[in-house]
Design an enzyme around this catalytic site. Structure first.
Site, PDB file in Angstrom:
ATOM      1  N   ASP A 226      23.911  -5.942   1.039  1.00 17.11           N
ATOM      2  CA  ASP A 226      24.323  -6.940   0.061  1.00 17.11           C
ATOM      3  C   ASP A 226      24.446  -8.279   0.792  1.00 17.11           C
ATOM      4  O   ASP A 226      24.679  -8.312   2.000  1.00 17.11           O
ATOM      5  CB  ASP A 226      25.665  -6.537  -0.538  1.00 17.11           C
TER       6      ASP A 226
ATOM      7  N   ASP B  24      30.318  -4.849  -0.372  1.00 16.80           N
ATOM      8  CA  ASP B  24      31.759  -5.075  -0.302  1.00 16.80           C
ATOM      9  C   ASP B  24      32.424  -5.228  -1.656  1.00 16.80           C
ATOM     10  O   ASP B  24      33.633  -5.385  -1.733  1.00 16.80           O
ATOM     11  CB  ASP B  24      32.052  -6.334   0.522  1.00 16.80           C
TER      12      ASP B  24
ATOM     13  N   ASP C  25      28.608  -3.640  -6.077  1.00 11.62           N
ATOM     14  CA  ASP C  25      27.836  -2.805  -5.149  1.00 11.62           C
ATOM     15  C   ASP C  25      28.113  -1.315  -5.330  1.00 11.62           C
ATOM     16  O   ASP C  25      27.417  -0.487  -4.742  1.00 11.62           O
ATOM     17  CB  ASP C  25      28.162  -3.188  -3.698  1.00 11.62           C
TER      18      ASP C  25
END
Length: 654
Positions: free
Chosen positions: A339, A528, A532
């Site tokens: 990410d 995080d 996600d």
């Protein structure tokens, strides 16, 4: 629980049932409590035998220890066996029964004790993952305001209907998905898409449940019910992928599946054929000795010891690994999907450039911008104020929703806002360049004249380039997944050294891309945030940035990097690869031992006592080997500023 396992629940718990019985502490896990009781009883039996106490007392303690330990897996083994499902639990049950028939009750109790510990730790890890889903509910407000027949009514999100007009005031969260029909605002969608800065929204803009409304009130036409909005889809994806992982067989189960029926058939054949050709008592006893010889004593202890040692060492590296299955998976990773916001970047937008027109210095431009932003809570404002230092606030500041700010500085009319609301004029090329570099550009106007442009960007972590280099050196492919716009994502990916970039993604899009990556290589997802969570669950291995991450990300992931230094990721992969090699060594040794002992027991070369002794010696060997997984001296130090070469890293990882 693993589907091939001989214990545990048939289906993953969900809803209220899960809330009632999910353990939150280690001592709340029934398998671990049973293991503790069995361990105490075994210790007491050993003391009684060592001190010359009554054999009847020693035997009684061993029997009770066996019953307590076996209760954690034998009932479920039998239930699964009735469905045609076998695993390491089946082999443990058979070995324990064989040991009891031959009078080795203590050996059977030890097997049950060791296996109940293993199962208890797995149940605890699964329960932690399920609890993480509840945190998603915190993103949905307890009530929503709707306009029905021109009247404002407060309702529960569950009562919202498609077509309702929902009024969302500044600072409120959206209760469900919809489309703005009236009003302008800046929405914080970081929890849903990962977009690093608020998104300007107006009539026709699609908005999602859990987003936070910024500066202006908006009316939203509801497009989905609470049961089918963005957050609900996230929960469904995570639950489905966790179920998939729960059904995946563990290393021991993969070995046990073909081994168990083979051993059972061999023992039965020995008893039947031997009885027909010779003394039935002798051959039935030899068949039972073969069963004990084939029991995975060394396998049962070697993998847990390796896992405990490796996980303990990983925690000292700032890496939380949730159990042996996660450790095994981490050792197999060959593709990493990262990410962007909060993972590759620090999620702290900062001023990266100031462009000015002739005869205007950067300090003046920054001072005017900071004066206007002095009372704003916008993330861009925080970046500008941090760069400016001392600020004299402007007066008569007015926010123009979806555009910018106006006010007075020393009696002069000034404006700050997005390109389009303020024409860039001579700074058009600078603004274009800033945007191509992945930055958000704001223009500053003084008395109707553009004086400067400020670029704000969420910068890469200082170690990001080094981490990508290390991953490539380990033979790991790297992809970037982000909800940010394509221009920003491409600029940062190029700077980091990542070629495979996927931008403008929603949570389900990330999960879909990760699923595609998994078809080609064993894939880890590193993220995080709540957005996600589906991708973390879909990946073969989910890795959360712990210090920055949300509860949902940390609980959904299999591994958490507890610090903010991304360099722990390649170190963790190196460490897990070595631990997995040690696991495989121990498995190979255990299987080799079984291969040797079975024919020796079959032909009467070794009796029961000798077989048990060899098993105990083998356990000592594999335990000593497993402890090596706790060493970390082979790892490249995290303080190294650069990676010297791919061969050097490859050598260190081996």
């Amino acid at each position: 629980m693993s589907d091939a396992c001989g214990c545990g629940h048939d289906e993953p718990a969900t809803g209220g049932e899960a809330e009632e019985r999910e353990p939150e502490k280690l001592w709340e896990v029934s398998e671990l409590r049973a293991a503790a009781v069995a361990g105490v009883l075994l210790a007491a039996a050993f003391v009684v035998g060592w001190s010359g106490g009554p054999r009847l007392v020693e035997l009684g303690l061993e029997i009770v220890a066996l019953l307590v330990g076996a209760y954690t897996f034998v009932p479920w083994t039998l239930k699964r066996l009735a469905k045609g499902k076998i695993g390491v639990g089946t082999l443990m049950t058979i070995a324990a029964i064989g040991a009891v028939i031959l009078g080795e009750v203590g050996e059977a109790a030890m097997l049950a004790f060791l296996f109940s510990i293993s199962e208890g730790l797995e149940e605890y890890a699964v329960a932690r993952t399920r609890r993480g889903l509840r945190a998603l509910l915190n993103l949905v407000p307890e009530q929503a305001t709707v306009l029905r027949d021109g009247v404002e009514i407060v309702v529960s999100p569950a009562d919202l209907r498609v077509g309702d007009r929902m009024l969302v005031r500044p600072g409120e969260r959206l209760a469900t998905d919809g489309v703005i029909v009236e009003g302008h605002s800046a929405l914080d969608v970081s929890a849903i898409t990962g977009e690093s800065v608020p998104v300007e929204a107006g009539p026709g803009t699609e908005v999602f449940a859990g987003s936070i409304n910024g500066t202006g009130a908006v009316e939203v036409e509801v497009s989905t019910t609470a049961e089918d909005n963005s957050l609900a889809r996230i929960v469904r994806i995570v639950e489905a992928e966790q179920a998939r992982k729960g059904e995946a067989q563990r290393l021991a189960d993969k070995i046990a599946k073909p081994l168990v029926p083979g051993i059972m058939i061999a023992a039965a054949a020995i008893a039947v054929i031997g009885s027909l050709a010779g003394d039935p008592v002798t051959w039935i006893e030899r068949a039972l000795v073969v069963l004990v010889a084939a029991s995975p004593c060394a396998l049962a202890i070697s993998v847990p010891v390796t896992v405990v040692a490796a996980i303990g060492a990983a925690s000292k590296l700032g890496v939380l690994v949730k159990g042996g299955a996660a450790l095994e998976a981490m050792g197999r990773v060959r593709e990493v999907a990262l990410d962007k916001t909060g993972t590759l970047t620090a999620n702290k937008p900062a001023v990266v450039e100031i462009a000015t027109v002739d005869r205007v210095d950067q300090a003046t431009v920054l001072a005017v911008a900071a004066a206007l932003e002095a009372r704003s809570e916008h993330p861009l404002a925080r970046a500008i104020l941090a760069a400016a230092g001392t600020v004299v606030p402007a007066v008569e500041v007015d926010a123009v929703t979806g555009a910018g700010l106006t006010g007075l500085v020393d009696g002069r009319a000034v404006r700050l806002g997005r390109p389009g609301w303020i024409e860039p004029g001579p700074l058009a090329a600078d603004v274009e360049r800033m945007q191509n570099a992945g930055a958000t550009a704001v223009l500053i106007e003084d008395e109707g004249r553009v004086i400067g442009a400020i670029a704000v960007r969420d910068e890469l972590r200082p170690e990001a380039v080094e981490v990508i280099d290390r991953l490539h050196a380990l033979g790991v492919g790297v992809s970037m997944l982000t909800g940010d716009n394509t221009r920003t994502a491409a600029a940062l990916a190029s700077e980091a050294g990542i070629e495979d970039v996927h931008a403008d993604l929603r949570p389900e899009d990330k999960a879909r891309i990760v699923a595609g990556l998994r078809q080609h290589r064993f894939t880890a997802m590193v993220g995080d945030g709540v957005n996600d969570a589906p991708a973390l669950a879909t990946a073969d291995l989910g890795v959360a940035m712990g210090a920055m991450g949300t509860d949902v990300a940390i609980e959904t992931a299999d591994v958490a990097l507890m610090g903010e230094d991304l360099r722990h990721l390649p170190r963790a992969l190196q460490h897990a690869r070595r631990a997995r090699r040690i696991m495989l060594q121990n498995v190979g040794l255990s299987l080799g031992l079984i291969t040797i002992l079975i024919p020796l027991a079959l032909f009467g070369v070794l009796g029961l006592a000798a077989v048990v002794l060899v098993h105990e010696l083998a356990e000592i060997v594999v335990i000593a080997n497993g402890v090596r997984a706790g060493r970390t001296k082979h790892l490249v130090p995290v303080t190294d500023p650069v990676i010297k070469s791919a061969p050097a890293l490859a050598a260190a990882s081996s």
